[in-house]
Write a protein that holds these residues in place. Structure first.
Motif, PDB file in Angstrom:
ATOM      1  N   ILE A 117       1.207   1.927  -5.481  1.00 21.76           N
ATOM      2  CA  ILE A 117       0.368   1.315  -6.518  1.00 21.76           C
ATOM      3  C   ILE A 117       0.811  -0.138  -6.686  1.00 21.76           C
ATOM      4  O   ILE A 117       1.995  -0.428  -6.897  1.00 21.76           O
ATOM      5  CB  ILE A 117       0.462   2.094  -7.847  1.00 21.76           C
ATOM      6  CG1 ILE A 117      -0.057   3.519  -7.643  1.00 21.76           C
ATOM      7  CG2 ILE A 117      -0.323   1.368  -8.949  1.00 21.76           C
ATOM      8  CD1 ILE A 117      -0.117   4.393  -8.875  1.00 21.76           C
ATOM      9  N   ILE A 160      -1.928  -4.488   0.284  1.00 21.70           N
ATOM     10  CA  ILE A 160      -2.596  -3.181   0.434  1.00 21.70           C
ATOM     11  C   ILE A 160      -2.293  -2.563   1.801  1.00 21.70           C
ATOM     12  O   ILE A 160      -2.410  -3.232   2.822  1.00 21.70           O
ATOM     13  CB  ILE A 160      -4.118  -3.337   0.208  1.00 21.70           C
ATOM     14  CG1 ILE A 160      -4.363  -3.770  -1.236  1.00 21.70           C
ATOM     15  CG2 ILE A 160      -4.865  -2.037   0.520  1.00 21.70           C
ATOM     16  CD1 ILE A 160      -5.807  -4.037  -1.569  1.00 21.70           C
ATOM     17  N   THR A 164      -1.907   2.686  -0.159  1.00 19.22           N
ATOM     18  CA  THR A 164      -2.265   2.166  -1.493  1.00 19.22           C
ATOM     19  C   THR A 164      -3.386   3.001  -2.091  1.00 19.22           C
ATOM     20  O   THR A 164      -4.397   3.259  -1.432  1.00 19.22           O
ATOM     21  CB  THR A 164      -2.722   0.687  -1.401  1.00 19.22           C
ATOM     22  OG1 THR A 164      -1.752  -0.033  -0.676  1.00 19.22           O
ATOM     23  CG2 THR A 164      -2.914   0.086  -2.783  1.00 19.22           C
ATOM     24  N   ARG A 165      -3.193   3.406  -3.351  1.00 16.40           N
ATOM     25  CA  ARG A 165      -4.239   4.187  -4.029  1.00 16.40           C
ATOM     26  C   ARG A 165      -4.869   3.392  -5.164  1.00 16.40           C
ATOM     27  O   ARG A 165      -6.007   3.649  -5.545  1.00 16.40           O
ATOM     28  CB  ARG A 165      -3.641   5.446  -4.640  1.00 16.40           C
ATOM     29  CG  ARG A 165      -3.100   6.417  -3.666  1.00 16.40           C
ATOM     30  CD  ARG A 165      -4.213   7.303  -3.100  1.00 16.40           C
ATOM     31  NE  ARG A 165      -3.637   8.210  -2.138  1.00 16.40           N
ATOM     32  CZ  ARG A 165      -2.957   9.287  -2.483  1.00 16.40           C
ATOM     33  NH1 ARG A 165      -2.809   9.613  -3.739  1.00 16.40           N
ATOM     34  NH2 ARG A 165      -2.441  10.064  -1.571  1.00 16.40           N
ATOM     35  N   LEU A 166      -4.074   2.461  -5.733  1.00 14.69           N
ATOM     36  CA  LEU A 166      -4.545   1.798  -6.953  1.00 14.69           C
ATOM     37  C   LEU A 166      -4.010   0.367  -6.976  1.00 14.69           C
ATOM     38  O   LEU A 166      -2.857   0.125  -6.612  1.00 14.69           O
ATOM     39  CB  LEU A 166      -4.007   2.574  -8.170  1.00 14.69           C
ATOM     40  CG  LEU A 166      -4.328   2.051  -9.565  1.00 14.69           C
ATOM     41  CD1 LEU A 166      -5.819   2.239  -9.878  1.00 14.69           C
ATOM     42  CD2 LEU A 166      -3.508   2.784 -10.637  1.00 14.69           C
ATOM     43  N   VAL A 167      -4.875  -0.543  -7.429  1.00 10.30           N
ATOM     44  CA  VAL A 167      -4.436  -1.925  -7.672  1.00 10.30           C
ATOM     45  C   VAL A 167      -4.622  -2.186  -9.160  1.00 10.30           C
ATOM     46  O   VAL A 167      -5.717  -1.963  -9.704  1.00 10.30           O
ATOM     47  CB  VAL A 167      -5.267  -2.930  -6.849  1.00 10.30           C
ATOM     48  CG1 VAL A 167      -4.988  -4.363  -7.299  1.00 10.30           C
ATOM     49  CG2 VAL A 167      -4.946  -2.809  -5.370  1.00 10.30           C
ATOM     50  N   LEU A 192     -11.555  -6.378  -1.710  1.00 10.86           N
ATOM     51  CA  LEU A 192     -11.268  -4.977  -2.053  1.00 10.86           C
ATOM     52  C   LEU A 192     -12.320  -4.026  -1.481  1.00 10.86           C
ATOM     53  O   LEU A 192     -12.041  -2.850  -1.257  1.00 10.86           O
ATOM     54  CB  LEU A 192     -11.160  -4.817  -3.569  1.00 10.86           C
ATOM     55  CG  LEU A 192      -9.858  -5.353  -4.183  1.00 10.86           C
ATOM     56  CD1 LEU A 192      -9.955  -5.421  -5.707  1.00 10.86           C
ATOM     57  CD2 LEU A 192      -8.654  -4.507  -3.777  1.00 10.86           C
ATOM     58  N   HIS A 195     -11.402  -1.946   1.362  1.00 12.76           N
ATOM     59  CA  HIS A 195     -10.404  -0.888   1.152  1.00 12.76           C
ATOM     60  C   HIS A 195     -10.989   0.185   0.215  1.00 12.76           C
ATOM     61  O   HIS A 195     -10.548   0.325  -0.920  1.00 12.76           O
ATOM     62  CB  HIS A 195      -9.131  -1.472   0.533  1.00 12.76           C
ATOM     63  CG  HIS A 195      -8.555  -2.589   1.327  1.00 12.76           C
ATOM     64  ND1 HIS A 195      -7.839  -2.384   2.485  1.00 12.76           N
ATOM     65  CD2 HIS A 195      -8.604  -3.931   1.149  1.00 12.76           C
ATOM     66  CE1 HIS A 195      -7.459  -3.551   2.970  1.00 12.76           C
ATOM     67  NE2 HIS A 195      -7.907  -4.507   2.190  1.00 12.76           N
ATOM     68  N   HIS A 197     -10.568   3.165  -0.123  1.00  8.61           N
ATOM     69  CA  HIS A 197      -9.645   4.211  -0.579  1.00  8.61           C
ATOM     70  C   HIS A 197      -8.845   3.753  -1.801  1.00  8.61           C
ATOM     71  O   HIS A 197      -8.063   4.529  -2.342  1.00  8.61           O
ATOM     72  CB  HIS A 197      -8.682   4.607   0.546  1.00  8.61           C
ATOM     73  CG  HIS A 197      -7.796   3.479   1.009  1.00  8.61           C
ATOM     74  ND1 HIS A 197      -8.297   2.364   1.640  1.00  8.61           N
ATOM     75  CD2 HIS A 197      -6.461   3.285   0.911  1.00  8.61           C
ATOM     76  CE1 HIS A 197      -7.292   1.546   1.922  1.00  8.61           C
ATOM     77  NE2 HIS A 197      -6.166   2.064   1.475  1.00  8.61           N
ATOM     78  N   VAL A 198      -9.049   2.493  -2.227  1.00  2.00           N
ATOM     79  CA  VAL A 198      -8.228   1.940  -3.309  1.00  2.00           C
ATOM     80  C   VAL A 198      -9.033   1.871  -4.612  1.00  2.00           C
ATOM     81  O   VAL A 198     -10.147   1.336  -4.642  1.00  2.00           O
ATOM     82  CB  VAL A 198      -7.745   0.512  -2.925  1.00  2.00           C
ATOM     83  CG1 VAL A 198      -7.008  -0.135  -4.083  1.00  2.00           C
ATOM     84  CG2 VAL A 198      -6.838   0.581  -1.700  1.00  2.00           C
ATOM     85  N   TYR A 199      -8.469   2.427  -5.674  1.00  2.00           N
ATOM     86  CA  TYR A 199      -9.084   2.312  -6.998  1.00  2.00           C
ATOM     87  C   TYR A 199      -8.594   1.029  -7.667  1.00  2.00           C
ATOM     88  O   TYR A 199      -7.548   0.482  -7.289  1.00  2.00           O
ATOM     89  CB  TYR A 199      -8.684   3.500  -7.875  1.00  2.00           C
ATOM     90  CG  TYR A 199      -9.359   4.796  -7.494  1.00  2.00           C
ATOM     91  CD1 TYR A 199     -10.569   5.159  -8.063  1.00  2.00           C
ATOM     92  CD2 TYR A 199      -8.782   5.659  -6.563  1.00  2.00           C
ATOM     93  CE1 TYR A 199     -11.183   6.351  -7.716  1.00  2.00           C
ATOM     94  CE2 TYR A 199      -9.395   6.853  -6.210  1.00  2.00           C
ATOM     95  CZ  TYR A 199     -10.600   7.189  -6.790  1.00  2.00           C
ATOM     96  OH  TYR A 199     -11.215   8.365  -6.444  1.00  2.00           O
TER      97      TYR A 199
END
Ligand code: PLP
Length: 220
Positions: A117, A160, A164-167, A192, A195, A197-199
């Motif tokens: 994260i 990222i 990475t799941r969350l920014v 973003l 990506h 897969h990134v929340y």
């Protein structure tokens, strides 16, 4: 056992320790100017206090829907429309009792061992505390090395990875007070998109505290 391990990793918001110390000194008769917590130096506006009292007098003090009173979610939806010209269905809005529970649920839903994260540092201490609590890896982006203590979208994007799941973003920033304007946010949003897969957790709590007629760039 697992819960105890998680609790060991839980941090704290030191502003509350400062408040406790200041209150002790105040009780001893010392005069205090509180600069610890982000409390405005004006009282809650009268119409808000009146509405809260009226709601109690009118009997609105029982259970409500878990995601919040319908009329309240509708009002938030109207506010988003008037501020950002975006339609958000009230069914997708959730009323929370403050920022920290919001971060708790958002980070808890996504963080787990093996996940990364990305978060700002220095930053609101709850972000890193909650990331550690979930067992995810906290990947900081340093604001102090940037000009004007702003976040650098390119640096965030380069942090990222496939894990990475969350920014986590905060704009305007606490504690640096910096403000990132629309072109940089648009650049970040565009980056973003690569990506999926990134929340994104966009903390825009200070969005009404910008000056000089500047536009608030939002992730809505
Ligand atoms: C960056 C940031 N986000 C959110 C919050 C709001 O958190 P809470 O409502 O739990 O006080 C604060 C309050 O200090 C803050 O500084």
């Amino acid at each position: 056992m697992k819960l105890a391990k998680n609790l060991e990793r839980l941090g704290t918001e030191t502003a509350f320790s400062v408040l406790a110390e200041a209150k002790k000194l105040e009780a001893q008769g010392k005069e205090m100017i509180h600069l610890g917590l982000g409390q405005p130096d004006f009282k809650t506006p009268q119409h808000i206090m009146d509405a809260a009292k009226k709601a109690i007098d009118d009997g609105h003090h029982g259970y409500v829907l878990a995601n919040g009173i319908t009329e309240c979610r509708q009002a938030v939806s109207r506010k988003i429309k008037s501020l950002y010209k975006k339609d958000v269905d009230p069914e997708r809005i959730m009323i929370m009792p403050g920022g920290k529970p919001t971060m708790y649920y958002a980070i808890q839903m996504i963080g787990e061992p093996g996940a990364e994260i990305v978060h700002p540092t220095p930053g609101f201490p709850i972000y890193e505390s909650m990331i550690n609590y979930t067992g995810a890896k906290a990947v900081p982006y340093d604001l102090t090395k940037e000009k004007d203590l702003k976040f650098d979208p390119e640096k965030i994007l380069s942090s990222i990875t496939e894990k990475t799941r969350l920014v986590i973003l905060i704009n305007p920033n606490n504690p640096t007070g910096s403000f990132v304007e629309k072109p940089a946010i648009d650049f970040l949003a565009e980056g973003l998109k690569k990506h999926p897969h990134v929340y994104i957790l966009s903390d825009e709590i200070y969005s009404r505290q910008i000056f000089d007629g500047k536009e608030m760039p939002t992730f809505f």
